[in-house]
Scaffold this active site. Structure first.
Site, PDB file in Angstrom:
ATOM      1  N   ASP A  34       0.800  -1.268  -0.135  1.00 11.73           N
ATOM      2  CA  ASP A  34       0.030   0.175   0.042  1.00 11.73           C
ATOM      3  C   ASP A  34       0.879   1.379   0.165  1.00 11.73           C
ATOM      4  O   ASP A  34       1.816   1.349   0.502  1.00 11.73           O
ATOM      5  CB  ASP A  34      -1.031   0.119   1.204  1.00 11.73           C
ATOM      6  N   ARG A  38       0.136   7.607  -2.645  1.00 14.42           N
ATOM      7  CA  ARG A  38       0.764   8.798  -1.765  1.00 14.42           C
ATOM      8  C   ARG A  38       2.111   8.940  -2.250  1.00 14.42           C
ATOM      9  O   ARG A  38       2.928  10.186  -2.262  1.00 14.42           O
ATOM     10  CB  ARG A  38       0.781   8.423  -0.226  1.00 14.42           C
ATOM     11  N   HIS A  51       2.418   3.529  -8.849  1.00 13.03           N
ATOM     12  CA  HIS A  51       2.362   2.005  -9.282  1.00 13.03           C
ATOM     13  C   HIS A  51       3.617   1.286  -9.966  1.00 13.03           C
ATOM     14  O   HIS A  51       4.065   0.183  -9.820  1.00 13.03           O
ATOM     15  CB  HIS A  51       1.019   1.695  -9.999  1.00 13.03           C
ATOM     16  N   ARG A  85     -11.899   1.916  -8.364  1.00 14.34           N
ATOM     17  CA  ARG A  85     -11.093   3.172  -8.583  1.00 14.34           C
ATOM     18  C   ARG A  85     -11.563   3.796  -9.965  1.00 14.34           C
ATOM     19  O   ARG A  85     -12.081   3.241 -10.808  1.00 14.34           O
ATOM     20  CB  ARG A  85      -9.885   2.797  -8.497  1.00 14.34           C
ATOM     21  N   LEU A 145      10.099 -20.919  -4.606  1.00 15.18           N
ATOM     22  CA  LEU A 145       8.954 -19.963  -3.884  1.00 15.18           C
ATOM     23  C   LEU A 145       7.841 -20.083  -4.625  1.00 15.18           C
ATOM     24  O   LEU A 145       7.726 -20.217  -5.845  1.00 15.18           O
ATOM     25  CB  LEU A 145       9.501 -18.709  -4.011  1.00 15.18           C
TER      26      LEU A 145
END
Ligand code: IPE
Ligand code: IPE
Ligand code: MG
Length: 278
Positions: A34, A38, A51, A85, A145
């Protein structure tokens, strides 16, 4: 060069070794990424630039987790609520996802990463669904992973969907309500292939789960940092992991029941890790 070969020559090797030596590394780390908007706003830039920059942090998190031998990394990339959004932002996020998968899949595959998804992925644009499916198929046999991308994901959506299937099984007679166990509920969720997260990290200082892994997070350790996702690189991940390995997970018991002999040595090792990160 593979990620493990790269590690052999890097200064991170020492930090990673110390973390591993604690013997307390999490099996499953989940991250609520997140603060991209900002990060951009602080710089007078467009949200989409945040982003884009956040993708570099994704790369760092995947590579570092893989080098550390973490078995499961789950990234909350797009929530089911994020569809609300503005359309241009959603479009940009979808194209970013598509290009990430196109560009990165070779390297991920070469490094033994297995790609999975959770969420209502049939709501994604067809082109994204296609590359996603290709990446999933191509990497399905890998044993390193497991990288799970939560896309169009909402935990309540998944729980509701699971309850519907479960109720149908009861109606069909293949399951009786008395026999239901917690493990069986878990097995109906999309997350059934992964262990519950040991550690959930959230960047940008927001103290909430935002509909992420609600059932699975019952005993997860939470780590919330003020830093924004585009600034969350390997050093930040080491910090979060150091914090995690220092914690005592009691699962309802008392300290004396769970304390390990190694706690004293662990503390001094951890001080050294934190010093190395300064
Ligand atoms: C996280 O950053 C990325 C997604 C949710 C897709 P945000 O876009 O939520 O950034 P902030 O919270 O507005 O700063
Ligand atoms: C949560 O971030 C979802 C992802 C990180 C993908 P948001 O920024 O959408 O969360 P809220 O709405 O502020 O809680
Ligand atoms: Mg946000």
């Amino acid at each position: 060069m593979t990620w493990s070969e790269e590690l052999a020559s890097s200064e991170n090797r020492h930090i990673q070794q110390m973390l591993r030596n604690t013997g307390k590394m999490p099996r499953h780390v989940a991250i609520i990424m997140d603060g991209n908007g900002r990060w951009a706003q602080e710089r007078g830039r467009l949200r989409i630039d945040g982003h884009k920059e956040g993708m570099e942090s994704v790369r760092a998190a995947v590579k570092t987790s893989s080098q550390l031998g973490i078995k499961y990394l789950t990234l909350y990339a797009f929530s089911i609520e994020n569809w609300k959004r503005p359309v241009p932002e959603v479009r940009f996020l979808m194209s970013l996802l598509e290009s990430y998968l196109r560009k990165e899949v070779d390297e991920l595959h070469d490094n033994g990463v297995r790609i999975k998804t959770i969420g209502k992925t049939n709501a994604l644009p067809k082109a994204v669904q296609r590359v996603l499916q290709e990446a999933i198929n191509r990497t399905s046999m890998n044993e390193g992973l497991t990288l799970t991308l939560a896309l169009s994901y909402g935990s309540r959506w998944d729980i509701l969907r699971a309850m519907q299937v479960l109720a149908m099984d009861i109606r069909r007679g293949t399951l009786s309500p008395e026999d239901l166990t917690e493990e069986m509920v878990s097995s109906y969720l999309q997350t059934s292939f992964m262990p519950d997260p040991d550690l959930i990290i959230r960047t940008s200082g927001e103290v909430r789960l935002s509909n992420f892994l609600l059932w699975e997070a019952a005993y997860s350790e939470l780590y919330i940092t003020e830093g924004l996702w585009p600034d969350f690189r390997s050093a930040e991940l080491y910090r979060a992991l150091t914090d995690y390995v220092m914690r005592e997970r009691r699962f309802g018991k008392i300290s004396a029941q769970v304390r390990s002999d190694s706690s004293a040595t662990t503390t001094s090792t951890l001080e050294r890790i934190l010093n190395a990160l300064k």
